[in-house]
Design an enzyme around this catalytic site. Structure first.
Site, PDB file in Angstrom:
ATOM      1  N   GLU A   1      18.343  -6.222  -3.008  1.00 19.29           N
ATOM      2  CA  GLU A   1      19.674  -6.553  -3.535  1.00 19.29           C
ATOM      3  C   GLU A   1      20.372  -5.280  -3.999  1.00 19.29           C
ATOM      4  O   GLU A   1      19.715  -4.351  -4.474  1.00 19.29           O
ATOM      5  CB  GLU A   1      19.555  -7.471  -4.750  1.00 19.29           C
ATOM      6  CG  GLU A   1      18.825  -8.759  -4.501  1.00 19.29           C
ATOM      7  CD  GLU A   1      18.597  -9.541  -5.788  1.00 19.29           C
ATOM      8  OE1 GLU A   1      19.570  -9.744  -6.537  1.00 19.29           O
ATOM      9  OE2 GLU A   1      17.453  -9.915  -6.039  1.00 19.29           O
TER      10      GLU A   1
ATOM     11  N   LYS B   1      22.119  -2.929  -6.582  1.00 23.92           N
ATOM     12  CA  LYS B   1      22.146  -2.814  -8.042  1.00 23.92           C
ATOM     13  C   LYS B   1      23.587  -2.455  -8.411  1.00 23.92           C
ATOM     14  O   LYS B   1      23.987  -1.295  -8.370  1.00 23.92           O
ATOM     15  CB  LYS B   1      21.172  -1.757  -8.555  1.00 23.92           C
ATOM     16  CG  LYS B   1      21.114  -1.741 -10.069  1.00 23.92           C
ATOM     17  CD  LYS B   1      20.092  -0.764 -10.570  1.00 23.92           C
ATOM     18  CE  LYS B   1      20.064  -0.762 -12.080  1.00 23.92           C
ATOM     19  NZ  LYS B   1      21.353  -0.599 -12.735  1.00 23.92           N
TER      20      LYS B   1
ATOM     21  N   GLU C   1      26.055  -9.695 -13.122  1.00 26.94           N
ATOM     22  CA  GLU C   1      26.726  -8.422 -13.344  1.00 26.94           C
ATOM     23  C   GLU C   1      28.227  -8.637 -13.205  1.00 26.94           C
ATOM     24  O   GLU C   1      28.699  -9.091 -12.168  1.00 26.94           O
ATOM     25  CB  GLU C   1      26.232  -7.397 -12.326  1.00 26.94           C
ATOM     26  CG  GLU C   1      26.499  -5.979 -12.683  1.00 26.94           C
ATOM     27  CD  GLU C   1      25.561  -5.407 -13.729  1.00 26.94           C
ATOM     28  OE1 GLU C   1      25.798  -4.264 -14.153  1.00 26.94           O
ATOM     29  OE2 GLU C   1      24.595  -6.080 -14.144  1.00 26.94           O
TER      30      GLU C   1
ATOM     31  N   ARG D   1      24.121  -8.122 -22.470  1.00 29.97           N
ATOM     32  CA  ARG D   1      22.665  -8.015 -22.613  1.00 29.97           C
ATOM     33  C   ARG D   1      22.306  -7.330 -23.918  1.00 29.97           C
ATOM     34  O   ARG D   1      21.249  -7.555 -24.488  1.00 29.97           O
ATOM     35  CB  ARG D   1      22.096  -7.261 -21.418  1.00 29.97           C
ATOM     36  CG  ARG D   1      20.587  -7.198 -21.444  1.00 29.97           C
ATOM     37  CD  ARG D   1      20.054  -6.495 -20.250  1.00 29.97           C
ATOM     38  NE  ARG D   1      20.619  -5.142 -20.185  1.00 29.97           N
ATOM     39  CZ  ARG D   1      20.436  -4.317 -19.190  1.00 29.97           C
ATOM     40  NH1 ARG D   1      19.748  -4.684 -18.159  1.00 29.97           N
ATOM     41  NH2 ARG D   1      20.967  -3.118 -19.199  1.00 29.97           N
TER      42      ARG D   1
END
Length: 181
Positions: free
Chosen positions: A2, A4, A66, A25
């Site tokens: 995947e 990033k 994200e 986060r």
């Protein structure tokens, strides 16, 4: 494999299919509550739809994703700001992060933010066992997932995919600081 994505990691919490809380986060334990701002991102489902085949949202689901601004949208934003005589931004990642930490959700809504999801942090139902199945599950629940993900059945395929990614990286619609295997 995947991409990033270079953005701001966010955590989305759903109860009975309804988006109830979103946070950064943070330090891995405590994040900043940015629920109101995340509600302005159109890519984030506010309700997990019930599938006609009977699949329903779990009582609790926590998803990690994200939040970011695509390169083309970032360039449009800066061009518009420049034409208006306002300050422009240096990069999409910091612009996305700053936009999500605004006190005014209307300002956040004016930014071209989007989101791609990639993990289940918690699920009251039995979560999928593999990452590939997690991504499929998230798609089925209505979460956006990167279209650039690749399934690699063995190590040789991983190595080949990594070489291919070096060529693809500059053609991605978003900034990426690597790949996740």
């Amino acid at each position: 494999i995947e991409p990033k994505i270079d953005g701001l990691t966010v955590v989305l919490r759903y109860e009975n299919g309804v988006f109830v809380q979103g946070a950064t986060r943070g330090d891995g334990e405590v994040g900043e509550d940015i629920t109101a701002n995340l509600r302005t991102i159109r890519a984030i489902p506010l309700h997990i739809p019930v599938d006609p085949d009977g699949m329903k949202a779990p009582a609790e689901l926590v998803v990690r994703g994200e939040a970011f601004i695509e390169i083309k949208e970032f360039e449009r934003l800066n061009k518009r700001l420049e034409e208006q005589g306002e300050r422009t931004y240096l990069n999409p990642r910091n612009t996305a992060a700053g936009s999500l930490r605004q006190l005014d959700p209307a300002l956040t809504a004016s930014r071209p933010l989007t989101l791609l999801s990639y993990a289940i942090v918690a699920c009251r139902d039995e979560p999928p066992e593999t990452q590939w199945d997690v991504l499929d599950y998230l798609r089925e629940m209505g979460f956006p997932v990167a279209s650039e993900v690749e399934y690699c059945a063995d190590f040789a395929t991983v190595l080949k995919a990594c070489q291919d990614w070096q060529k693809k990286r500059d053609a991605l619609p978003f900034e990426a600081d690597g790949i996740v295997i």
